[in-house]
Design an enzyme around this catalytic site. Structure first.
Site, short mmCIF file in Angstrom:
data_model
loop_
_atom_site.label_atom_id
_atom_site.label_comp_id
_atom_site.label_asym_id
_atom_site.label_seq_id
_atom_site.Cartn_x
_atom_site.Cartn_y
_atom_site.Cartn_z
N LYS A 127 0.96 -1.25 -0.03
CA LYS A 127 -0.26 -0.06 -0.10
C LYS A 127 0.71 1.17 -0.09
CE LYS A 127 -4.69 0.70 0.22
NZ LYS A 127 -5.63 -0.15 -0.39
P1 NAD Z 1 -12.94 7.62 -2.97
O1 NAD Z 1 -11.94 8.61 -2.54
O2 NAD Z 1 -13.41 7.27 -4.41
O3 NAD Z 1 -14.13 7.68 -1.99
C1 NAD Z 1 -14.13 7.68 -0.49
C2 NAD Z 1 -15.55 8.38 -0.17
O4 NAD Z 1 -15.59 8.31 1.28
C3 NAD Z 1 -15.74 9.55 -0.75
O5 NAD Z 1 -17.15 9.86 -1.10
C4 NAD Z 1 -15.63 10.66 0.60
O6 NAD Z 1 -16.30 11.70 0.69
C5 NAD Z 1 -16.22 9.91 1.83
N1 NAD Z 1 -15.64 9.88 3.20
C6 NAD Z 1 -14.27 10.29 3.29
N2 NAD Z 1 -14.53 10.38 4.78
C7 NAD Z 1 -16.05 10.35 5.24
C8 NAD Z 1 -16.44 10.34 6.48
N3 NAD Z 1 -15.58 10.46 7.59
N4 NAD Z 1 -17.56 9.77 6.65
C9 NAD Z 1 -18.34 9.73 5.28
N5 NAD Z 1 -17.78 9.45 4.13
C10 NAD Z 1 -16.51 9.67 4.12
O7 NAD Z 1 -12.23 6.22 -2.25
P2 NAD Z 1 -12.56 4.70 -2.66
O8 NAD Z 1 -11.47 4.40 -3.62
O9 NAD Z 1 -13.94 4.42 -2.95
O10 NAD Z 1 -12.03 3.97 -1.26
C11 NAD Z 1 -13.21 4.01 0.00
C12 NAD Z 1 -12.75 2.83 0.79
O11 NAD Z 1 -12.89 1.54 0.00
C13 NAD Z 1 -11.38 2.75 1.22
O12 NAD Z 1 -11.36 2.18 2.33
C14 NAD Z 1 -10.52 2.27 0.46
O13 NAD Z 1 -9.32 1.35 0.87
C15 NAD Z 1 -11.24 0.84 -0.22
N6 NAD Z 1 -11.25 0.13 -1.42
C16 NAD Z 1 -11.18 0.88 -2.54
C17 NAD Z 1 -10.92 0.12 -3.49
C18 NAD Z 1 -10.96 0.65 -5.03
O14 NAD Z 1 -10.75 -0.06 -5.91
N7 NAD Z 1 -11.16 1.95 -5.13
C19 NAD Z 1 -10.73 -1.22 -3.42
C20 NAD Z 1 -10.87 -1.80 -2.45
C21 NAD Z 1 -11.08 -1.22 -1.20
#
Ligand code: NAD
Length: 424
Positions: free
Chosen positions: A114
Site C-alpha cells: 500500500k
Molecule cells: P474515494 O476517494 O473514491 O471515496 C471515498 C468516499 O468516502 C468519498 O465519497 C468521501 O467523501 C467519503 N468519505 C471520506 N471520509 C468520510 C467520512 N468521515 N464519512 C463519510 N464519508 C467519508 O475512495 P474509494 O476508492 O471509494 O475508497 C473507499 C474505501 O474503499 C477505502 O477504505 C478503500 O481502501 C476501499 N477500497 C477501495 C478500492 C478501489 O478499488 N477503489 C478497492 C478496495 C477497497
C-alpha cells in the site's frame, strides 16, 4: 462531524494494531509456529519519502509519502495509493497487510502493498496534483515495477493519477510499461470493468450472503457510508437488484430518505456539486448517525475504524458489507458476532478491485484485452468461490467470517512461505 470532536479513527486503536490483533486471533487458531508468526505479522519493506513539489505560485512544498510491502511470498506486491491529509505510516502498514490476506483469500498470485501521500488533493490544482504524482512515482520507483510492486487507485486517486504514474515510470525506462500500475484509463492499457470492480465484487458476495441468511435483496433497506469509487457504483448495483438506498454519506455530510434515494441522480448531483449534501428529496442527517439507522444492509465504504466498541451495539443492520478497508475494530467485531450480525469482511468483500487489477495486469503483460462480459464473469466466479471457501472455513473452525477469511488467507501465505524456505 464537528472538527473539535475526535473522529472514530482517532478514538480507536492504531490501524496496524487492529491488523495485528486480527492476525493473532487467526494465527492462534492455526497454531502457527512462532518463527512464521514473526515473519507474517511484520511488514517486509517500509519506504518513507519526503519530496519537493513546485506549486503554482512558484513556492516549493515538501510532501511526505510512503510505500509499504507487507509480504511477497505468493507474487509481486500489489496495493493502492491513497492521497489524504490523515495518511500515516501506521495506516499504510495495516492496509499493506490486509492486501496480502486479500490476494490470498481470492487466490490471485500477489503479495500485499500500500502507499500514500499526506496531502489534501482537493486543495491542489490539477497541475500541482500531476507534479506531486510524478515526483512521488519517481521517489518510489526504486521499489515498484511490473514484476515487483504494482500500485492501483485508492482514496482520492483516480485513473488519471494512475496514467501519470505509468507515464513517469515509462519515461525513465525508455518504453511503455503499462503493467507497472492498474486502474489506468482504457486508452493506455486499462481493463474493462475495473472502475466498478470493487462494487461489483462486493455485490457478488452480498448476493451470496443474502441467500445464506435469507435476506431478500428486493426491498432491502441499505445504508452506505462513503460515496466514491467503491460506494457509488455499489449503490447503483444494489438499486438495480431492487434494494432501497435509504441513506448515504460522504466527507461533507449525509442524506436520508426512508423511501429510497435515486443512486444515479445522486451520482450526477455529487459530480456537479462535489457532495451528496443538499440532494433533492432528501433530509440532511448526522453522518455518524446513519450507521445506526434501522436497515437491512450497512455498507461502510469510506475509511477505517468507523464501527467501534462505542457504536457497535447500536447497529441495526442484519448484514454488514465492508467495501472499505478496516472499517470495524476488533472490539466491534466481538459485539457484532455476539449479536448475530453477519459481516462480510473487507479482505473478502472488497477484493473485486484487486481481482480485476490482476486481470488488467495479465492483459497488459500479454497485450491481449478482454471484453467486459468476460471480465465480470471471471470476477463473479472468483468472488463466489472465495465466499464459499470462507463460509466453509467459518463452519469448520466455528468462527465469524472475518476470522475465517484471515485463517484461510494466512494458511495460504504461510504455506507459500514454508515451501519457499528461509533464505539463506
Ligand atoms: P474515494 O476517494 O473514491 O471515496 C471515498 C468516499 O468516502 C468519498 O465519497 C468521501 O467523501 C467519503 N468519505 C471520506 N471520509 C468520510 C467520512 N468521515 N464519512 C463519510 N464519508 C467519508 O475512495 P474509494 O476508492 O471509494 O475508497 C473507499 C474505501 O474503499 C477505502 O477504505 C478503500 O481502501 C476501499 N477500497 C477501495 C478500492 C478501489 O478499488 N477503489 C478497492 C478496495 C477497497
Amino acid at each position: 462531524m464537528s472538527m473539535s470532536q475526535p473522529s472514530p479513527a482517532q478514538l480507536a486503536d492504531s490501524a496496524f494494531n487492529t491488523a495485528q490483533k486480527q492476525f493473532d486471533i487467526a494465527a492462534d487458531l492455526l497454531q502457527l509456529d512462532g518463527n512464521l508468526r514473526d515473519i507474517l505479522r511484520n511488514c517486509k519493506r517500509e519506504l518513507t519519502v519526503h519530496f519537493p513539489v513546485k506549486m503554482d505560485d512558484g513556492s516549493v512544498r515538501v510532501f511526505e509519502g510512503f510505500r509499504v510491502q507487507h509480504n511477497i511470498a505468493r507474487g509481486p506486491a500489489k496495493g493502492g495509493l491513497r492521497f489524504h491529509p490523515m495518511v500515516t505510516l501506521d495506516e499504510v502498514k495495516a492496509l499493506a497487510m490486509w492486501m496480502t490476506w486479500k490476494c490470498a483469500v481470492v487466490g490471485i498470485p500477489f503479495g500485499g502493498a500500500k502507499g500514500g501521500v499526506v496531502c489534501d488533493p482537493k486543495k491542489l490544482s490539477l497541475s500541482e496534483l500531476e507534479r506531486l504524482t510524478r515526483r512521488f512515482a519517481t521517489e518510489i520507483s526504486i521499489i515498484i515495477g511490473p514484476d515487483r510492486d504494482i500500485p492501483a487507485p485508492d482514496v482520492n486517486t483516480s485513473p488519471q493519477v494512475m496514467g501519470w504514474i505509468m507515464d513517469t515510470y515509462s519515461m525513465a525506462i525508455g518504453h511503455s510499461v503499462p503493467a507497472v500500475v492498474t486502474g489506468k484509463p482504457l486508452s493506455i492499457g486499462g481493463s474493462e470493468g475495473r472502475l466498478e470492480a470493487t462494487a461489483r465484487g462486493a455485490v457478488d458476495v452480498i448476493v451470496e450472503a443474502a441467500k445464506y441468511r435469507q435476506i431478500p435483496l428486493k426491498g432491502a433497506r441499505v445504508v452506505i457510508q462513503g460515496f466514491g469509487n467503491a460506494g457509488s457504483p455499489l449503490a447503483s448495483f444494489l438499486h438495480q437488484l431492487g434494494s432501497q438506498i435509504i441513506a448515504v454519506s460522504d466527507s461533507s455530510g449525509a442524506v436520508h430518505n426512508p423511501r429510497g434515494l435515486d443512486p444515479s441522480g445522486l451520482r450526477m448531483y455529487k459530480r456537479e456539486t462535489g457532495s451528496v449534501v443538499g440532494f433533492p428529496n432528501s433530509e440532511p442527517i448526522d453522518p455518524m448517525r446513519i450507521l445506526d439507522l434501522p436497515c437491512d444492509i450497512l455498507v461502510p465504504a469510506a475509511l477505517e475504524s468507523q464501527i467501534t466498541g462505542r457504536n457497535a451495539d447500536r447497529i441495526q443492520a442484519k448484514l454488514i458489507a465492508e467495501a472499505a478497508n478496516g472499517p470495524t475494530t476488533p472490539e466491534a467485531d466481538e459485539i457484532l458476532t455476539e449479536r448475530g450480525v453477519f459481516l462480510l469482511p473487507d479482505i473478502l468483500c472488497n477484493a473485486g478491485g484487486v481481482t480485476v487489477s490482476y486481470f488488467e495486469w495479465v492483459q497488459d503483460l500479454q497485450s491481449f484485452f478482454w471484453d467486459e462480459g468476460e471480465v465480470n464473469e471471471r470476477l463473479e466466479r472468483i468472488m463466489i468461490r472465495a465466499f464459499r471457501s470462507v463460509l466453509q472455513t467459518a463452519e469448520q473452525y466455528k468462527v465469524n467470517m472475518r476470522t475465517a477469511a484471515q485463517v484461510l488467507a494466512i494458511s495460504r501465505v504461510a504455506e507459500a512461505t514454508r515451501t519457499r524456505g528461509l533464505f539463506p
